[in-house]
Design an enzyme around this catalytic site. Structure first.
Site, PDB file in Angstrom:
ATOM      1  N   GLU A  64     -13.658   8.405 -31.566  1.00  0.00           N
ATOM      2  CA  GLU A  64     -14.957   7.966 -32.060  1.00  0.00           C
ATOM      3  C   GLU A  64     -15.353   8.985 -33.130  1.00  0.00           C
ATOM      4  O   GLU A  64     -15.365  10.175 -32.836  1.00  0.00           O
ATOM      5  CB  GLU A  64     -15.948   8.047 -30.901  1.00  0.00           C
ATOM      6  CG  GLU A  64     -16.795   6.836 -30.694  1.00  0.00           C
ATOM      7  CD  GLU A  64     -17.707   7.034 -29.495  1.00  0.00           C
ATOM      8  OE1 GLU A  64     -18.915   7.029 -29.696  1.00  0.00           O
ATOM      9  OE2 GLU A  64     -17.193   7.213 -28.371  1.00  0.00           O
ATOM     10  N   ARG A 309      -7.018  14.302 -18.230  1.00  0.00           N
ATOM     11  CA  ARG A 309      -7.507  14.977 -19.425  1.00  0.00           C
ATOM     12  C   ARG A 309      -7.269  16.468 -19.286  1.00  0.00           C
ATOM     13  O   ARG A 309      -7.055  16.998 -18.202  1.00  0.00           O
ATOM     14  CB  ARG A 309      -8.977  14.675 -19.657  1.00  0.00           C
ATOM     15  CG  ARG A 309      -9.918  15.224 -18.601  1.00  0.00           C
ATOM     16  CD  ARG A 309     -11.317  14.644 -18.729  1.00  0.00           C
ATOM     17  NE  ARG A 309     -11.992  15.022 -19.961  1.00  0.00           N
ATOM     18  CZ  ARG A 309     -12.324  14.159 -20.937  1.00  0.00           C
ATOM     19  NH1 ARG A 309     -12.055  12.886 -20.823  1.00  0.00           N
ATOM     20  NH2 ARG A 309     -12.931  14.576 -22.009  1.00  0.00           N
ATOM     21  N   LYS A 319     -18.349  17.303 -26.381  1.00  0.00           N
ATOM     22  CA  LYS A 319     -18.848  17.340 -27.760  1.00  0.00           C
ATOM     23  C   LYS A 319     -20.312  17.740 -27.802  1.00  0.00           C
ATOM     24  O   LYS A 319     -20.746  18.464 -28.697  1.00  0.00           O
ATOM     25  CB  LYS A 319     -18.714  15.957 -28.398  1.00  0.00           C
ATOM     26  CG  LYS A 319     -17.322  15.633 -28.899  1.00  0.00           C
ATOM     27  CD  LYS A 319     -17.313  14.226 -29.506  1.00  0.00           C
ATOM     28  CE  LYS A 319     -15.908  13.673 -29.564  1.00  0.00           C
ATOM     29  NZ  LYS A 319     -15.879  12.220 -29.633  1.00  0.00           N
TER      30      LYS A 319
HETATM   31  P1  ATP Z   1     -16.036  13.778 -25.551  1.00  0.00           P
HETATM   32  O1  ATP Z   1     -16.176  13.394 -24.101  1.00  0.00           O
HETATM   33  O2  ATP Z   1     -15.794  15.234 -25.790  1.00  0.00           O
HETATM   34  O3  ATP Z   1     -17.107  13.217 -26.415  1.00  0.00           O
HETATM   35  P2  ATP Z   1     -14.372  11.541 -26.033  1.00  0.00           P
HETATM   36  O4  ATP Z   1     -13.359  11.232 -25.011  1.00  0.00           O
HETATM   37  O5  ATP Z   1     -15.615  10.713 -26.023  1.00  0.00           O
HETATM   38  O6  ATP Z   1     -14.667  13.102 -26.005  1.00  0.00           O
HETATM   39  P3  ATP Z   1     -13.083  10.252 -28.202  1.00  0.00           P
HETATM   40  O7  ATP Z   1     -13.298  10.460 -29.642  1.00  0.00           O
HETATM   41  O8  ATP Z   1     -13.472   8.969 -27.593  1.00  0.00           O
HETATM   42  O9  ATP Z   1     -13.792  11.477 -27.476  1.00  0.00           O
HETATM   43  O10 ATP Z   1     -11.586  10.603 -27.798  1.00  0.00           O
HETATM   44  C1  ATP Z   1     -10.454  10.115 -28.472  1.00  0.00           C
HETATM   45  C2  ATP Z   1      -9.267  10.210 -27.560  1.00  0.00           C
HETATM   46  O11 ATP Z   1      -9.072  11.549 -27.123  1.00  0.00           O
HETATM   47  C3  ATP Z   1      -9.471   9.370 -26.322  1.00  0.00           C
HETATM   48  O12 ATP Z   1      -8.322   8.560 -26.141  1.00  0.00           O
HETATM   49  C4  ATP Z   1      -9.644  10.353 -25.211  1.00  0.00           C
HETATM   50  O13 ATP Z   1      -9.081   9.887 -24.022  1.00  0.00           O
HETATM   51  C5  ATP Z   1      -8.894  11.587 -25.715  1.00  0.00           C
HETATM   52  N1  ATP Z   1      -9.467  12.805 -25.158  1.00  0.00           N
HETATM   53  C6  ATP Z   1     -10.740  13.235 -25.274  1.00  0.00           C
HETATM   54  N2  ATP Z   1     -10.924  14.379 -24.582  1.00  0.00           N
HETATM   55  C7  ATP Z   1      -9.731  14.690 -24.008  1.00  0.00           C
HETATM   56  C8  ATP Z   1      -9.266  15.740 -23.157  1.00  0.00           C
HETATM   57  N3  ATP Z   1     -10.056  16.740 -22.740  1.00  0.00           N
HETATM   58  N4  ATP Z   1      -7.966  15.728 -22.772  1.00  0.00           N
HETATM   59  C9  ATP Z   1      -7.153  14.739 -23.193  1.00  0.00           C
HETATM   60  N5  ATP Z   1      -7.527  13.722 -23.983  1.00  0.00           N
HETATM   61  C10 ATP Z   1      -8.793  13.680 -24.384  1.00  0.00           C
HETATM   62 MG    MG Z   2     -15.142   8.456 -26.038  1.00  0.00          MG
END
Ligand code: ATP
Ligand code: MG
Length: 612
Positions: A64, A309, A319
């Protein structure tokens, strides 16, 4: 990275994991062998006109664009792009921007940059596989109408509160909405009203018609479209209804012909809905008016797989919390070298290779665990050990005067010295000349304060009156004592040089030194700003269990010092890595370092010393 992204299949030296096993089985069974790919995303009819898909598998990384990527995303990038590369597939970079209001081109650009820098490419078979989910709004809308016409979705006009209550909970089955039995044609008309802006925000939602008594609450008629008057960065005001993430994501995958849709464990409970939706949209269907239509989306449908994760000790990856550190100026910005963002890790001095190695080493598992921060540091050391040029730097300098220098070496004499820049080139097939560092020695040199003790503790091998040590790459010297100021602080160390003991000369072995110490000559040493970074938090799980992470900030996470470094660093370039002998790995700061203004960041020490 030496292997270009998306090159030939290369799985020999990689440890296996459950994702690799699934992919290998799918390739062996030809699960996706008959798919077609039209060159652009699209529905079943679109892809049917295409050629057989040249990609054996398709994965995607779907951030995102609402923030900077962090080390957890690096894991996901390495998994998705790495699997595509290893199995003759393609990985798409998809901006998941179905949510209005939250987008920013600054983030889009930083994400493109981060993926590239990590060593991956979304270019394959002459196409750039960069997509944005908001380009698919028309398809998503068509998919919603298809579900309605097939009797699989309805417009619910209960209040949000009624919907919440009627959903039930873990112990209590849900209750059907009074709107659930509406006819398909009524639902279609009402949904078109939603789209046309005839209903207020929140007045209605479109829901999938599944099972209000399902033990999985996600299957109790989940909302798939909502009314929301918001200007979207890509589609402007074209829409006042937006798809829900759980509805949008599987459709995005299917339109892009993704085979393996890999996500983190918290989506496990969404998988039944993912499969339910894909089945409804891929199958031949009889609509409410009796028409029989082919599946809207191409079969076989993509499948979702979940992995744990990344949780890294001493690091937060939310974030929102990272933004708080930036906004409250606890760090200098998103690229502060203490931040776990990819821009931060890069500025700190982490290399793409070290992060790829880290992703490989921690592996892919199905259960959550914590990875120790030292694992990341270990990968950096492993990468730089044979790559980073050595240099001497004195971080806490005190002057050492060789009192007999003029007498035995000649007044004002300056003696050239040299040392290998890469002492352990470990690749025996590499015949290139070993790079050499040049520096000099004269009457005065800088040494570390801790390398002198007036009264040595037991076992101390460095300078104390009467002891002989080698100035590394220079001469053996014998310590005489020190000079102090009026308050008793040591201001200068004194020693005598033993002639004919220079390193690399026949006489070097004639006098035994108890150890060698690092130093820089006063005459050619260069002043440098050194930023001594350490962990940002003192607590290994700074935000676990709702803890206040701001209360456990490490006050010693940054110390800026003025050091002396050897003259070979005069021409160092921003981003260049070094091992400062005995001190650890350092990088010339990407932003602030320049010729004549040397700035180095400490990445990590030579061995794991945290807490010891
Ligand atoms: P946040 O919770 O920090 O806002 P998010 O998961 O909402 O992170 P996205 O931009 O949706 O952020 O993530 C893009 C991809 O990265 C997704 O497929 C997500 O599963 C993966 N991802 C995010 N955080 C992690 C993590 N700590 N370990 C592994 N993969 C991750
Ligand atoms: Mg997300």
């Amino acid at each position: 990275m030496t292997t270009p992204a998306n090159s030939a299949t290369d799985t020999d030296h990689k440890p296996s994991n459950f994702l690799r096993q699934i992919i290998e089985a799918d390739i062996a069974q030809g699960t996706y062998a008959n798919r077609r790919w039209a060159g652009t995303p699209g529905d079943a009819a679109h892809h049917a006109k295409g050629n057989p898909d040249p990609a054996k598998i398709r994965t995607r990384f779907p951030p995102e664009p609402n923030g900077y990527l962090h080390v957890g995303h690096a894991k996901s990038i390495c998994i998705n792009f790495g699997l595509a590369r290893d199995y003759g597939g393609v990985c798409h970079l998809r901006f998941d921007d179905t949510n209005p209001e939250k987008e920013d081109t600054e983030y889009v650009n930083s994400i493109l940059d981060a993926v590239h820098w990590l060593g991956f490419s979304w270019e394959a078979n002459g196409l750039l596989h960069q997509y944005q989910a908001s380009d698919y709004f028309d398809f998503m809308y068509a998919a919603a109408e298809r579900l309605i016409e097939a009797g699989h979705a309805y417009v619910d006009e209960q209040s949000a509160e009624e919907m919440r209550i009627n959903r039930g909970d873990f112990g209590k089955p849900g209750v059907n909405s009074p709107f659930r039995a509406r006819s398909a044609s009524d639902n279609l008309a009402r949904f078109r009203d939603m789209r046309a802006g005839n209903l207020a925000d929140g007045a209605a939602v479109l829901r999938a018609k599944i099972d209000m008594t399902s033990p999985n609450i996600n299957m109790r008629d989940p909302a798939i479209y909502r009314i929301r008057r918001a200007t979207h960065h890509n589609t402007g005001d074209a829409w006042c209804i937006y798809p829900m993430y759980t509805f949008a994501h599987p459709i995005e995958d299917a339109l892009e012909q993704i085979t393996h849709s890999i996500c983190t464990l918290e989506f496990e409970d969404q998988r039944p809905f993912y499969d339910w939706l894909m089945e409804r949209l891929c199958e031949k269907t009889t609509l409410h008016d009796g028409r029989v239509v082919d599946g809207l989306l191409a079969a076989p449908a993509p499948k979702q797989y979940e992995f744990a994760r990344l949780n890294l000790t001493y690091v937060i990856t939310s974030k929102r919390k990272l933004a708080q550190l930036v906004n409250e100026k606890k760090v200098s910005g998103w690229d502060d070298p203490r931040m776990p963002t990819i821009v931060g890790l890069r500025r700190r001095g982490y290399t793409p290779e070290s992060l790829q190695l880290f992703a490989e080493r921690i592996g892919v598992t199905k259960s959550d665990s914590w990875i120790d921060y030292s694992t990341l540091e270990g990968c950096l050391r492993e990468d730089l050990e044979t790559k980073a040029h050595r240099a001497m730097a004195v971080l806490n300098p005190v002057k050492l005067v060789l009192t007999n220098w003029d007498e035995v070496m000649g007044p004002g004499h300056i003696e050239p010295c040299e040392q290998p820049a890469l002492p352990h080139k470990n690749d025996e097939t590499d015949n290139s000349a070993t790079p050499v560092r040049h520096f000099t020695i004269g009457k005065e040199v800088w040494i570390e304060r801790e390398d002198f003790e007036e009264v040595p503790p037991k076992g101390y091998k460095r300078l104390f009156p009467g002891n002989k040590v080698r100035l590394k790459g220079g001469y053996v010297i014998e310590c005489a004592g020190c000079v102090k100021d009026a308050s008793g602080n040591i201001t200068q160390i004194e020693a005598t040089v033993i002639p004919d003991t220079k390193s690399g000369t026949p006489g070097s072995a004639t006098v035994k030194a108890s150890t060698a110490i690092t130093w820089v000559a006063v005459n050619d040493g260069l002043g440098a700003e050194v930023r001594m970074y350490d962990r940002l938090f003192n607590d290994p799980q700074p935000d676990a269990g709702g803890k206040d992470f701001l209360a456990v900030l490490n006050p010693e996470s940054l110390k800026v010092i003025t050091a002396y470094v050897e003259p070979s660093l005069a021409n160092s370039t921003a981003g260049q890595h070094f091992q400062f002998e005995r001190h650890g790995y350092f990088v010339a700061d990407r932003i602030d370092h320049a010729p004549g203004k040397l700035v180095f960041n400490r990445i990590t020490g030579l061995k794991d010393t945290w807490g010891k």
